[in-house]
Design a protein around this motif. Sequence first.
Motif, PDB file in Angstrom:
ATOM      1  N   LEU A  80       0.823  -1.212   0.000  1.00  0.00           N
ATOM      2  CA  LEU A  80       0.000   0.000   0.000  1.00  0.00           C
ATOM      3  C   LEU A  80       0.855   1.260   0.000  1.00  0.00           C
ATOM      4  O   LEU A  80       0.558   2.210  -0.736  1.00  0.00           O
ATOM      5  CB  LEU A  80      -0.931   0.015   1.210  1.00  0.00           C
ATOM      6  N   ALA A  81       1.887   1.298   0.811  1.00  0.00           N
ATOM      7  CA  ALA A  81       2.743   2.483   0.859  1.00  0.00           C
ATOM      8  C   ALA A  81       3.359   2.753  -0.510  1.00  0.00           C
ATOM      9  O   ALA A  81       3.351   3.889  -1.002  1.00  0.00           O
ATOM     10  CB  ALA A  81       3.827   2.316   1.921  1.00  0.00           C
ATOM     11  N   ASP A  82       3.880   1.724  -1.141  1.00  0.00           N
ATOM     12  CA  ASP A  82       4.478   1.869  -2.467  1.00  0.00           C
ATOM     13  C   ASP A  82       3.450   2.354  -3.486  1.00  0.00           C
ATOM     14  O   ASP A  82       3.715   3.264  -4.271  1.00  0.00           O
ATOM     15  CB  ASP A  82       5.085   0.529  -2.900  1.00  0.00           C
ATOM     16  N   LEU A  83       2.276   1.782  -3.454  1.00  0.00           N
ATOM     17  CA  LEU A  83       1.206   2.155  -4.375  1.00  0.00           C
ATOM     18  C   LEU A  83       0.822   3.627  -4.210  1.00  0.00           C
ATOM     19  O   LEU A  83       0.710   4.371  -5.189  1.00  0.00           O
ATOM     20  CB  LEU A  83      -0.013   1.256  -4.118  1.00  0.00           C
ATOM     21  N   LEU A  84       0.619   4.066  -2.971  1.00  0.00           N
ATOM     22  CA  LEU A  84       0.190   5.442  -2.724  1.00  0.00           C
ATOM     23  C   LEU A  84       1.251   6.451  -3.141  1.00  0.00           C
ATOM     24  O   LEU A  84       0.933   7.511  -3.674  1.00  0.00           O
ATOM     25  CB  LEU A  84      -0.171   5.617  -1.254  1.00  0.00           C
ATOM     26  N   MET A  85       2.503   6.098  -2.930  1.00  0.00           N
ATOM     27  CA  MET A  85       3.569   7.010  -3.312  1.00  0.00           C
ATOM     28  C   MET A  85       3.698   7.090  -4.835  1.00  0.00           C
ATOM     29  O   MET A  85       3.882   8.180  -5.385  1.00  0.00           O
ATOM     30  CB  MET A  85       4.874   6.584  -2.646  1.00  0.00           C
ATOM     31  N   LYS A  86       3.566   5.959  -5.508  1.00  0.00           N
ATOM     32  CA  LYS A  86       3.714   5.946  -6.967  1.00  0.00           C
ATOM     33  C   LYS A  86       2.472   6.463  -7.694  1.00  0.00           C
ATOM     34  O   LYS A  86       2.572   7.285  -8.595  1.00  0.00           O
ATOM     35  CB  LYS A  86       4.039   4.535  -7.450  1.00  0.00           C
ATOM     36  N   GLU A  87       1.292   5.984  -7.320  1.00  0.00           N
ATOM     37  CA  GLU A  87       0.082   6.315  -8.075  1.00  0.00           C
ATOM     38  C   GLU A  87      -0.510   7.675  -7.728  1.00  0.00           C
ATOM     39  O   GLU A  87      -1.151   8.301  -8.567  1.00  0.00           O
ATOM     40  CB  GLU A  87      -0.980   5.234  -7.876  1.00  0.00           C
ATOM     41  N   PHE A  88      -0.314   8.128  -6.488  1.00  0.00           N
ATOM     42  CA  PHE A  88      -0.931   9.389  -6.068  1.00  0.00           C
ATOM     43  C   PHE A  88       0.093  10.481  -5.787  1.00  0.00           C
ATOM     44  O   PHE A  88      -0.284  11.601  -5.457  1.00  0.00           O
ATOM     45  CB  PHE A  88      -1.824   9.161  -4.844  1.00  0.00           C
ATOM     46  N   GLY A  89       1.379  10.157  -5.883  1.00  0.00           N
ATOM     47  CA  GLY A  89       2.409  11.167  -5.666  1.00  0.00           C
ATOM     48  C   GLY A  89       2.566  11.603  -4.221  1.00  0.00           C
ATOM     49  O   GLY A  89       3.036  12.705  -3.957  1.00  0.00           O
ATOM     50  N   VAL A  90       2.200  10.739  -3.295  1.00  0.00           N
ATOM     51  CA  VAL A  90       2.372  11.037  -1.880  1.00  0.00           C
ATOM     52  C   VAL A  90       3.855  10.885  -1.545  1.00  0.00           C
ATOM     53  O   VAL A  90       4.437   9.828  -1.785  1.00  0.00           O
ATOM     54  CB  VAL A  90       1.506  10.088  -1.010  1.00  0.00           C
ATOM     55  N   GLY A  91       4.455  11.929  -1.016  1.00  0.00           N
ATOM     56  CA  GLY A  91       5.888  11.902  -0.741  1.00  0.00           C
ATOM     57  C   GLY A  91       6.264  11.278   0.589  1.00  0.00           C
ATOM     58  O   GLY A  91       7.353  10.758   0.757  1.00  0.00           O
ATOM     59  N   GLN A  92       5.345  11.336   1.544  1.00  0.00           N
ATOM     60  CA  GLN A  92       5.603  10.788   2.876  1.00  0.00           C
ATOM     61  C   GLN A  92       4.269  10.376   3.470  1.00  0.00           C
ATOM     62  O   GLN A  92       3.245  11.040   3.270  1.00  0.00           O
ATOM     63  CB  GLN A  92       6.276  11.831   3.764  1.00  0.00           C
ATOM     64  N   LEU A  93       4.281   9.246   4.182  1.00  0.00           N
ATOM     65  CA  LEU A  93       3.036   8.796   4.801  1.00  0.00           C
ATOM     66  C   LEU A  93       3.304   7.965   6.038  1.00  0.00           C
ATOM     67  O   LEU A  93       4.376   7.399   6.206  1.00  0.00           O
ATOM     68  CB  LEU A  93       2.182   7.991   3.813  1.00  0.00           C
ATOM     69  N   THR A  94       2.307   7.942   6.890  1.00  0.00           N
ATOM     70  CA  THR A  94       2.246   7.015   8.008  1.00  0.00           C
ATOM     71  C   THR A  94       1.009   6.169   7.780  1.00  0.00           C
ATOM     72  O   THR A  94      -0.084   6.701   7.550  1.00  0.00           O
ATOM     73  CB  THR A  94       2.150   7.752   9.361  1.00  0.00           C
TER      74      THR A  94
END
Length: 118
Positions: A80-94
């Motif tokens: 999920l973390a990888d997907l959100l960063m790649k598909e939505f351009g999220v740079g940092q997440l918890t």
Amino acid sequence: MADSVLIEGLAVETVIGVYDWEREVTQQILVDLDMAWDNRAPGRSDDVADALDYAAVSERVTRCLQELKPQLLERAAEVLADLLMKEFGVGQLTLTLRKPGAVPAARSVGVRIERGSK
């Protein structure tokens, strides 16, 4: 930047677990996301096109977990973390994943990961 977009308590029914019986039923996973996002542009424009669309993120997270059918919460979190960063351009997440009822004496068990640059 301290801006973020939150999704808390997203309930997803999916196959998850390592035991044979767990591979034959669906169980609930609760997803909490805190995603770094500059909210100034959508704050000025009032246009969803400038925002991180939390409805689209929620739908994609749900679909991913239902298709993935992971054995471990740790695997689900990394994907999920990888997907959100790649598909939505999220740079940092918890990201927090909880599995209610997995341990009878606990309300839930889970994992929390932080990914990306602050």
